[in-house]
Scaffold this motif. Structure first.
Motif, PDB file in Angstrom:
ATOM      1  N   ASP A  96       2.755 -16.233   3.843  1.00  0.00           N
ATOM      2  CA  ASP A  96       4.101 -16.102   5.294  1.00  0.00           C
ATOM      3  C   ASP A  96       3.786 -15.178   5.560  1.00  0.00           C
ATOM      4  OD1 ASP A  96       5.863 -18.287   3.719  1.00  0.00           O
ATOM      5  OD2 ASP A  96       6.291 -16.666   2.079  1.00  0.00           O
ATOM      6  N   ARG A  97       2.753 -14.309   5.726  1.00  0.00           N
ATOM      7  CA  ARG A  97       2.391 -12.776   6.408  1.00  0.00           C
ATOM      8  C   ARG A  97       1.874 -13.605   7.443  1.00  0.00           C
ATOM      9  NH1 ARG A  97       0.743 -10.776   1.213  1.00  0.00           N
ATOM     10  NH2 ARG A  97      -1.606 -11.358   1.666  1.00  0.00           N
ATOM     11  N   LEU A 135       2.010 -16.523   9.279  1.00  0.00           N
ATOM     12  CA  LEU A 135       2.414 -17.194  10.256  1.00  0.00           C
ATOM     13  C   LEU A 135       3.971 -16.117  10.996  1.00  0.00           C
ATOM     14  CD1 LEU A 135       5.018 -19.626   7.958  1.00  0.00           C
ATOM     15  CD2 LEU A 135       2.957 -19.847   9.934  1.00  0.00           C
ATOM     16  N   ARG A 136       3.792 -14.641   9.722  1.00  0.00           N
ATOM     17  CA  ARG A 136       4.665 -12.869  10.553  1.00  0.00           C
ATOM     18  C   ARG A 136       3.069 -12.957  11.997  1.00  0.00           C
ATOM     19  NH1 ARG A 136       7.621 -12.877   6.090  1.00  0.00           N
ATOM     20  NH2 ARG A 136       5.848 -11.303   4.720  1.00  0.00           N
ATOM     21  N   LEU A 155      11.819 -16.220   7.667  1.00  0.00           N
ATOM     22  CA  LEU A 155      10.632 -15.344   7.308  1.00  0.00           C
ATOM     23  C   LEU A 155      10.206 -15.146   8.686  1.00  0.00           C
ATOM     24  CD1 LEU A 155       8.106 -15.410   6.161  1.00  0.00           C
ATOM     25  CD2 LEU A 155       7.120 -17.588   7.195  1.00  0.00           C
ATOM     26  N   THR A 156      10.075 -15.782  10.129  1.00  0.00           N
ATOM     27  CA  THR A 156       9.683 -14.568  11.580  1.00  0.00           C
ATOM     28  C   THR A 156      10.721 -14.414  12.061  1.00  0.00           C
ATOM     29  OG1 THR A 156      10.072 -16.961  12.079  1.00  0.00           O
ATOM     30  CG2 THR A 156       8.002 -16.366  10.847  1.00  0.00           C
ATOM     31  N   ASP A 162      15.530 -19.078  11.966  1.00  0.00           N
ATOM     32  CA  ASP A 162      14.721 -19.043  10.845  1.00  0.00           C
ATOM     33  C   ASP A 162      14.308 -17.904   9.973  1.00  0.00           C
ATOM     34  OD1 ASP A 162      12.709 -19.617   9.239  1.00  0.00           O
ATOM     35  OD2 ASP A 162      10.787 -18.015  10.184  1.00  0.00           O
ATOM     36  N   ASN A 199      -2.829 -21.152   2.676  1.00  0.00           N
ATOM     37  CA  ASN A 199      -1.994 -20.355   2.078  1.00  0.00           C
ATOM     38  C   ASN A 199      -3.588 -21.345   0.370  1.00  0.00           C
ATOM     39  OD1 ASN A 199       0.606 -20.357   2.592  1.00  0.00           O
ATOM     40  ND2 ASN A 199       0.677 -22.605   3.152  1.00  0.00           N
ATOM     41  N   GLU A 249       4.116 -24.650   9.867  1.00  0.00           N
ATOM     42  CA  GLU A 249       3.203 -23.476  10.783  1.00  0.00           C
ATOM     43  C   GLU A 249       4.126 -24.502  12.116  1.00  0.00           C
ATOM     44  OE1 GLU A 249       0.585 -27.025   9.019  1.00  0.00           O
ATOM     45  OE2 GLU A 249       2.356 -25.679   8.479  1.00  0.00           O
ATOM     46  N   ARG A 279       0.545 -18.334  -1.339  1.00  0.00           N
ATOM     47  CA  ARG A 279       1.568 -18.468  -0.245  1.00  0.00           C
ATOM     48  C   ARG A 279       2.499 -17.128   0.196  1.00  0.00           C
ATOM     49  NH1 ARG A 279       3.480 -23.332   0.372  1.00  0.00           N
ATOM     50  NH2 ARG A 279       2.753 -25.274  -0.957  1.00  0.00           N
ATOM     51  N   ALA A 280       2.206 -15.966  -0.409  1.00  0.00           N
ATOM     52  CA  ALA A 280       2.405 -15.248  -0.420  1.00  0.00           C
ATOM     53  C   ALA A 280       1.934 -14.071   1.421  1.00  0.00           C
ATOM     54  CB  ALA A 280       2.780 -14.321  -0.684  1.00  0.00           C
TER      55      ALA A 280
END
Length: 377
Positions: free
Chosen positions: A268-269, A271-272, A218-219, A216, A259, A294, A264-265
């Motif tokens: 994303d943070r 999720l990390r 993003l992560t 993935d 979100n 998610e 949305r930014a």
């Protein structure tokens, strides 16, 4: 490739392949074994053609026929060993060594009859190139480098022996193969090095593509593709060792509000952030996968009861580590709901286990979320 790109290229080539690359490489080894068997049978035609056309040479023909017979016999052995369910990690190294060494042995047999034939027979020498090129199907850069180096060393050793043992220039000349020269040998060594470099680059590109398709962006976690490829080997390992395996399907609760409220930014943070909390709490042998959005899967080598305890501890860890969207924003408490399914009690394959885990995840959400369900009531 220069700078960091060249270092990354060299590092990845020398690194052991990951699980997905090993799975693909096992299939590649079987394909190479089939190609080797087919080519060996086709090579039987060469001595027959020479006999029919009256061009059979006792020195070259006998050496070639002996080499072909050995190739056919060993190709059937390698094909047998490469067939599923065998996954012998030493097999690609053994077969690559065999491919190169058999080529060298045929050249040695030719050189015993005519030194020039041993060094200048391009038909036989070309199988060094074939051996190197076939390593691309195994997806292991180390194997490509090893095979190329072995071909260069063996052909160089053969040339050194021929030139050392030749007592007169006439011995290095042949009406059919011309004159054996050091410059020609060096040119062929250079061609082997070039073939190795090109094949290594192909392997590197394949590894990069597989890495991108199996992770993935993003992560940095493995994705569904890698989970599907790897799960059978995980189940086989658990079966052989008499161990347990649990699949936990977890979904972050009301994550859409992150979100909606922070953008949305920030999502994303977030999720990390969640992945960072999970990684700190996981034990050796746990394997975390992002399915998408998610939703995550955690594979644990544990029975149902202990897997539930692990997930409960993980749920408390995440609840105790709120996410900070921005410097002046209020922290956001994140939780998840989860369902657990265990192999083989709840299913023998990944799709069955995910289906059962999803049913328990749905029940966790219906019962108020922020909980883990491991058994049906």
């Amino acid at each position: 490739m220069t700078g960091l790109g060249l270092r990354d290229f060299w590092r990845q080539l020398r690194a052991p392949p990951d699980t997905l690359m090993l799975e693909i490489g096992a299939g590649g080894e079987l394909l190479v074994a089939k190609l080797r068997a087919g080519l060996s049978l086709l090579l039987l035609l060469l001595p027959l053609v020479n006999i029919i056309t009256g061009e059979f040479s006792p020195s070259e023909g006998t050496a070639g026929l002996l080499g072909v017979v050995l190739a056919v016999l060993f190709s059937q052995l390698w094909l047998l060993l490469a067939r599923p369910p065998r996954r012998l990690r030493w097999l690609p190294w053994a077969t690559a060594s065999y491919d190169v060494t058999l080529t060298t042995l045929v050249l040695v047999l030719l050189a015993l009859g005519s030194p020039a034939a041993g060094l200048n027979s391009m038909v036989v020498w070309a199988f060094y190139l074939v051996s190197i090129l076939m390593t691309a199907l195994r997806n292991d850069g180390r194997l490509t480098l090893y095979t190329g180096a072995l071909a260069i060393l063996q052909y160089g050793a053969l040339a050194a022996a021929v030139f050392h043992l030749a007592h007169a220039p006439e011995q290095l000349a042949s009406a059919d193969y011309g004159t054996a020269r050091i410059s020609n040998v060096l040119q062929r060594e250079l061609l082997l090095a070039i073939a190795t470099a090109i094949t290594a680059t192909v392997v590197f590109r394949m590894q990069r593509l597989v890495e991108l398709s199996g992770n993935d962006g993003l992560t940095g976690l493995p994705n569904r593709t890698l989970l599907v490829h790897r799960f059978p080997s995980l189940a086989d390992g658990a079966r052989e060792n008499g161990g347990s395996l649990s699949i936990c399907l977890l979904d972050l609760d009301y994550f859409r509000r992150v979100n909606d409220e922070a953008g949305r930014a920030a999502g994303d943070r977030a999720l990390r952030h969640v992945v960072g909390v999970f990684r700190q709490a996981l034990d050796h042998g746990d394997w975390l996968v992002r399915l998408g959005g998610e939703e995550f899967v955690l594979v644990m080598p544990l029975p149902t009861g202990r897997a539930w305890e692990r997930m409960e501890a993980l749920r408390r860890e995440l609840a105790a580590a709120p996410f900070q969207p921005g410097r002046d924003d209020d922290p956001m408490r994140l939780t998840f709901s989860a369902g657990i399914a265990s192999w083989p009690q709840d299913g023998n394959d990944l799709s069955q286990l995910l289906r059962r885990a999803d049913l328990r995840l749905r029940r966790a959400k219906l019962e108020g979320r922020n909980r883990v369900v491991a058994r049906d009531t």
